[in-house]
Design a protein around this motif. Structure first.
Motif, PDB file in Angstrom:
ATOM      1  N   ILE A  19       0.863  -1.187   0.000  1.00 47.55           N
ATOM      2  CA  ILE A  19       0.000   0.000   0.000  1.00 47.55           C
ATOM      3  C   ILE A  19       0.898   1.234   0.000  1.00 47.55           C
ATOM      4  O   ILE A  19       1.894   1.292   0.722  1.00 47.55           O
ATOM      5  N   ILE A  28      -3.483   0.322  -3.504  1.00 52.58           N
ATOM      6  CA  ILE A  28      -3.292  -1.031  -2.999  1.00 52.58           C
ATOM      7  C   ILE A  28      -2.891  -1.935  -4.157  1.00 52.58           C
ATOM      8  O   ILE A  28      -3.655  -2.098  -5.120  1.00 52.58           O
ATOM      9  N   ALA A  79      -5.275   5.929  -1.139  1.00 47.19           N
ATOM     10  CA  ALA A  79      -4.444   4.743  -0.957  1.00 47.19           C
ATOM     11  C   ALA A  79      -4.393   3.968  -2.269  1.00 47.19           C
ATOM     12  O   ALA A  79      -5.415   3.785  -2.936  1.00 47.19           O
TER      13      ALA A  79
END
Length: 726
Positions: free
Chosen positions: A144, A153, A151
């Motif tokens: 991440i 990921i 964010a």
């Protein structure tokens, strides 16, 4: 009904593909599924959500992924509802799904509970009134990063998910391998959670189980089911053995958070004293520990870090042995194995271990002696339980978060540092507002955080926070390949904290109007408040107070001098120099936000709470998180406070968020439903017992009471001046 399998995996198309979501939940075990279910139950706010799980079956995790029908819950079914606001949900689900032989007192097979958790997602998808979008992604998150408040990921298959909020719900990691076993890479050593841990065994072989807690119980029960007849040795450092549940009556909570001991030694002494007192009255020791359940987290948070470490180092095995007990049915299997001579317990440490033909030899140093014993076994199974040390975990995602500084392993050695409702603290000590967690990762901050009653509460709190956030964002469709710019509404709600007095100040503002209101400002934090107002481009319109404070001086007078704002106090305070007085039922509007004053006497006779948009309740000192304000000065009355809370505040909707004026354990908000269920000052109390409880607190007066009451009676005007730079 929706078939959940159709949602289980979004197939990979091309490496580098980008999918965008409001919220990504990493971990589809019990914790991640409960957050998802709580979000999808909401009927007003549409969100796009991804649930990422590397295992094949959602909702199970390690605990509920067992295939053994004899692996039972260690909490009765009546306490295992997935939803904090619906305590009988699981009890109703059982007969409705063909499990008619179970009731609220039954210890249900864990595989049945896994089916229950999985069914929640099916049910909420079937009743998706708000139009939520849910993708269930069968893959593993490996890293991440956070950029510009989003964010990113990365999944194992090469895809990238982008989200505004991420929930880390990794559940339980496999046990750490004890020394000196770690240096022995042997096929004869297995982890208890491996599918093959008790497979392909000779039924007359000899086994060594390392650890004598709940994991060992599972292994022993599985061996019993398989008809294993061989010898079983079980070793632990303290030689503790599993303890059975026992039907016990309720017992009043005997500790108050404000007066409870702040050292491990004194706390242990107090609990032992209560156990002796309970025994004299005919109670079993179990009721004493049960009585601590509602305040265990708060007690833990009240201990200094050094005392938490001391507790973990010296008392953790005893606490977990006494606190986490087993059902009679599983206990009977252990007792039979001991009485037949099949199961032998050892108290001591493994001194050395070596591989021999057909197995391993282990040298055990016996506890509190210099003597040794030798155990030969065809297989050693590690039953030491989940590894909670995030400083040493070798999971790819945890390594990535650790190296990027996005998490900070807790200094107690358990979990990671968090605040509030699960916001993750990074290595710099900051909260980015993107990463959240619940369950086991919060052990260092909450201690008791791995059982369903705690996890479901945390899941409900996270869902409430996300839904509140979602209502301040424009609703947009899920798209691929581009970053979505989400527009905030004009309303601002900020919770600010003064560490010295543990006081919360609240900023309510409207960006369109460019105006703000401060509630319960603190004199020493005026510079901070002015800086925030400048940064947000706001003009301070009003300051308001919930009551006349006795532990700090209000910043109202100084703020009026510096900003020309008006200052308001509750009408019965009689404050000199107030620009006006707040009366019960008064309503104030700031842009599109509505602030309603509610008279809440008891802590003082002039106390006010403020209800914002029917959603947030600023309770002052009338209702605190798992507590309430004192009633022994400023015309306070325990009888009046009991009526205020139970007949006025507790009649508000359960989902109403509670924001107190003080908290001494790092908590930021709660809800009416939570406090009705868990606040020990009110749960199980009637008016007379509450009055008695408050009378017996014997709290010392606040250190600044003379200075504070004198200055606050003049609106916060003091005889000295602090130079603030505007």
């Amino acid at each position: 009904m929706n078939n959940i399998n159709q949602y289980q995996s979004i197939p990979s198309k091309t490496a580098g593909q980008i999918n965008h979501y409001d919220i990504v939940i990493i971990g589809g075990g019990c914790a991640g599924s409960l957050v998802t279910a709580n979000l999808l139950r909401d009927t007003t706010t549409s969100l796009s959500i991804a649930l990422v799980e590397r295992r094949k079956k959602l909702g199970r995790g390690v605990a509920y992924g067992t295939r053994d029908i004899k692996h039972l819950l260690n909490v009765p079914a009546g306490k295992m509802s997935a939803f904090e606001d619906d305590p009988d949900h699981f009890s109703r689900w059982l007969p409705a799904n063909g499990y008619s032989g179970f009731d609220g007192s039954t210890f249900v097979p864990r595989l049945v509970y896994g089916q229950y958790i999985r069914s929640l997602l099916e049910d909420v998808l079937d009743n998706n009134i708000a139009g939520h979008h849910l993708d269930m992604i069968g893959d593993e998150a490996v890293s991440i990063s956070i950029e510009r408040g989003n964010a990113y990921i990365c999944l194992k298959d090469g895809r990238t998910l982008v989200a505004s909020k991420v929930v880390l719900a990794p559940g339980n990691f496999p046990a750490a391998t004890p020394e000196p076993l770690a240096s022995l890479n042997s096929p004869y050593i297995r982890d208890a959670w491996e599918p093959t841990a008790v497979g392909d065994l000779d039924r007359d072989d000899t086994l060594l189980l390392v650890g004598t807690g709940l994991t060992m119980v599972d292994v022993l029960v599985s061996l019993h089911q398989k008809g294993f007849k061989g010898k079983i040795h079980a070793i632990s450092r303290h030689g503790l053995t599993p303890i059975r549940h026992q039907n016990s009556p309720s017992y009043p909570c005997f500790l108050d958070l404000e007066t409870a001991p702040r050292t491990t030694r004194k706390l242990l002494r107090r609990v032992r004293m209560e156990v002796n007192l309970a025994a004299e009255r005919g109670y079993d020791w179990r009721v004493v520990l049960n009585a601590l359940r509602p305040i265990t987290q708060s007690l833990w948070q009240s201990l200094p870090l050094g005392e938490r470490r001391r507790f973990s180092r010296h008392l953790k095995p005893y606490w977990e042995n006494l606190r986490h007990r087993i059902p009679d049915e599983m206990g009977a299997i252990l007792d039979e194995a001991v009485s037949s001579g099949q199961l032998i317990y050892h108290a001591g440490r493994i001194k050395s271990c070596r591989e021999v033909e057909g197995g391993i030899e282990v040298v055990i140093r016996k506890r509190k002696t210099q003597s040794y014993s030798l155990v030969s076994a065809g297989r050693l199974i590690n039953c030491t339980g989940t590894n909670t040390n995030y400083l040493t975990l070798a999971d790819p995602l945890i390594i990535s978060l650790r190296e990027a500084g996005l998490i900070s392993p807790h200094p107690s050695g358990c979990g990671i540092e968090t605040v509030g409702s699960g916001e993750v603290v990074n290595r710099a000590g900051d909260v980015d507002g993107v990463l959240y967690t619940l369950g086991t990762p919060r052990k260092g901050d909450l201690w008791e955080t791995t059982a369903v009653p705690e996890i479901r509460l945390q899941a409900a709190q996270l869902a409430l926070a996300f839904l509140q956030w979602g209502r301040t964002r424009s609703i947009v469709p899920r798209t691929q390949g581009q970053i979505l710019e989400l527009s905030p509404r004009c309303g601002i709600f900020r919770q600010l904290f003064d560490k010295e007095s543990s006081t919360y100040t609240y900023l309510i503002a409207d960006t369109d109007a460019g105006e703000g209101i401060l509630i319960d400002p603190v004199l020493e934090q005026v510079e901070r408040d002015l800086r925030i107002l400048r940064e947000l481009g706001l003009t301070l319109r009003l300051t308001m107070e919930t009551h006349l404070h006795a532990d700090h001086v209000t910043g109202a007078h100084r703020l009026r001098e510096l900003t020309d704002c008006s200052i308001l106090f509750p009408e019965k305070t009689g404050v000199k120099g107030s620009d006006g007085y707040v009366r019960d039922g008064d309503i104030y509007y700031l842009g599109g936000q509505k602030i309603q004053a509610i008279a809440t006497p008891g802590h003082t006779d002039s106390h006010m709470a403020y209800l914002i948009d029917e959603e947030r309740l600023l309770t002052g000192d009338a209702l605190l998180i798992r507590s309430c304000g004192r009633t022994d000065f400023q015309s306070g009355s325990a009888e009046v406070l009991f009526e205020t809370v139970t007949e006025k505040l507790f009649t508000l909707p359960d989902q109403t968020l509670v924001y107190p004026c003080h908290d001494y354990a790092g908590r930021t908000f709660s809800s009416i439903g939570e406090e009705k269920r868990w606040n020990p000052r009110f749960v199980g109390q009637d008016r007379q017992s509450f009055i008695k409880l408050m009378k017996e607190l014997n709290l010392p007066y606040p250190k600044k009471i003379v200075q504070a009451l004198s200055a606050n009676s003049r609106g916060g005007q003091v005889s000295f001046v602090i130079d603030y730079q505007i």
